[in-house]
Design an enzyme around this catalytic site. Structure first.
Site, PDB file in Angstrom:
ATOM      1  CE  LYS A 196      -3.630   0.002  -0.468  1.00 17.76           C
ATOM      2  NZ  LYS A 196      -4.882  -0.312  -1.210  1.00 17.76           N
TER       3      LYS A 196
HETATM    4  N1  PMP Z   1      -3.159  -7.410   1.508  1.00 21.22           N
HETATM    5  C1  PMP Z   1      -3.049  -6.546   2.534  1.00 21.22           C
HETATM    6  C2  PMP Z   1      -2.372  -6.994   3.793  1.00 21.22           C
HETATM    7  C3  PMP Z   1      -3.579  -5.248   2.417  1.00 21.22           C
HETATM    8  O1  PMP Z   1      -3.473  -4.382   3.444  1.00 21.22           O
HETATM    9  C4  PMP Z   1      -4.216  -4.880   1.200  1.00 21.22           C
HETATM   10  C5  PMP Z   1      -4.770  -3.488   1.066  1.00 21.22           C
HETATM   11  N2  PMP Z   1      -6.060  -3.304   1.556  1.00 21.22           N
HETATM   12  C6  PMP Z   1      -4.335  -5.828   0.179  1.00 21.22           C
HETATM   13  C7  PMP Z   1      -3.770  -7.077   0.362  1.00 21.22           C
HETATM   14  C8  PMP Z   1      -5.102  -5.558  -1.091  1.00 21.22           C
HETATM   15  O2  PMP Z   1      -4.635  -4.520  -1.882  1.00 21.22           O
HETATM   16  P1  PMP Z   1      -5.602  -3.624  -2.770  1.00 21.22           P
HETATM   17  O3  PMP Z   1      -6.211  -2.584  -1.864  1.00 21.22           O
HETATM   18  O4  PMP Z   1      -4.723  -3.028  -3.806  1.00 21.22           O
HETATM   19  O5  PMP Z   1      -6.682  -4.482  -3.348  1.00 21.22           O
END
Ligand code: PMP
Length: 337
Positions: free
Chosen positions: A47
């Site tokens: 992120k």
């Molecule tokens: N894994 C973790 C540990 C996260 O914090 C996030 C972000 N919410 C994601 C996966 C998924 O990423 P995205 O928001 O780009 O879908």
């Protein structure tokens, strides 16, 4: 004297993460499974990328002014990325988080200097949901911008321009499939769009946890959730702006127990300490690899995302009592104590 190396800004440390061949998952799938080491970002998660792109976008639009405040609702990792980016560029951060997230994420956010507001977990339809609370706080705070990671497509742009291009170059243009889970959907949609722009033939797959509605949406055209998951940061119930137009070819659904098997093996056999969303992604990548092998593709090469560090979950995923309370298998070395 040797000439000084080119000066790097601390924000240049975001992205350009390594891509590693995962031995166990490759053996299980019968083809190459590669993991993008997003835990190697300064905030230890994928992120940081969205945080940087969102802040740069707000600056470019003129909505974020010197000394301003970045406000966001987040499961934690986006807040950590925003706090670091904010510190580097002179902005304050105000983070709203559901109180169900890991204690480590809360302590990390406070340690980084973010102002933290905890709210009870609530459905998206409830005005008290952390996303709506963060939007209201942004409206009420002078000089504040709302990062709005779910519907701000600067998020997926980070992955079109960054993550996808890096994966393409690191795999020397030889990639057959990519899969990951979705929180905001920025990673899945952005990497999917970016890779398809290089090669339409790359198969893009959603790997969904239980408790999320996207599997049924892409499989049957209906947003419907089944079951539950304790995975943090993933599991979406709607088509966010970041997910609109995502080029999804196929989809898998992975249980927490299946994801935990890979968290355990990646740590015990390959020395990678990861969060549960990474384990779920790797389980999905193994399924995608097997599917492409089954379709007769010669030694397909699959990439997925290793989203964040397991150090963020010492009191949950790496804690025997917590695992037992959730009815999940306990890693043998934790059961010894
Ligand atoms: N894994 C973790 C540990 C996260 O914090 C996030 C972000 N919410 C994601 C996966 C998924 O990423 P995205 O928001 O780009 O879908």
């Amino acid at each position: 004297m040797t000439a000084p190396k080119a000066q790097l800004h601390t924000l240049d440390l975001i992205g350009n993460t390594p891509l590693v061949l995962l031995k166990g998952p490759s053996a299980a799938a019968g083809c190459e499974i590669w993991g993008k080491c997003e835990f190697a970002n300064p905030g230890a998660s994928v992120k940081d990328r969205a945080a940087l792109w969102i802040v740069r976008d707000a600056e470019a639009r003129g909505t974020l002014k010197p000394g301003g405040t970045i406000v966001e609702g987040t499961a934690g990792n986006t807040g950590i990325g925003l706090a670091l980016v904010g510190n580097a560029l002179g902005y304050k951060t105000l983070i709203v988080m559901p109180e169900t997230q890991s204690r480590e994420k809360m302590e990390t956010l406070r340690a980084l200097g973010a102002e933290l507001v905890l709210v009870p977990a609530a459905p998206f339809s409830n005005p008290g949901h952390f996303v709506h609370t963060s939007r209201r706080l942004a409206e009420e705070t002078p000089g504040a911008v709302w990062a709005n990671q779910f519907d701000n497509v600067a998020n997926r742009k980070a992955h079109i321009e960054g993550t996808a291009r890096e994966i393409w170059e690191q795999m020397a243009g030889r990639i057959d499939g990519f899969t990951c889970a979705a929180g905001t959907g920025g990673t899945l949609a952005g990497v999917g769009m970016g890779l398809k722009a290089f090669d339409e033939g790359v198969t893009i797959a959603l790997t969904d946890p239980y408790g999320a509605a996207l599997y049924n949406y892409y499989a049957h055209g209906e947003l419907r959730a089944e079951g539950t998951s304790v995975a943090e940061g993933i599991g979406q119930g709607r088509i966010t702006a970041n997910l609109e137009g995502a080029p999804i070819d196929t989809q898998f659904r992975i249980s927490d127990a299946e994801g935990i098997v890979w968290v355990e093996r990646l740590l015990a056999d390959e020395g990678l300490c990861l969060g549960l969303s990474s384990g779920i992604n790797v389980a999905g990548a193994v399924m995608l690899g097997r599917q492409l092998v089954g379709e007769g593709r010669k030694n397909p090469r699959i990439a997925t995302i290793l989203c964040d560090t397991g150090f963020r979950y010492l009191s949950s995923l790496y804690n025997a009592e917590w695992l037992e309370a959730k009815g999940l298998p306990v890693f043998p070395w934790l059961a010894r104590g």
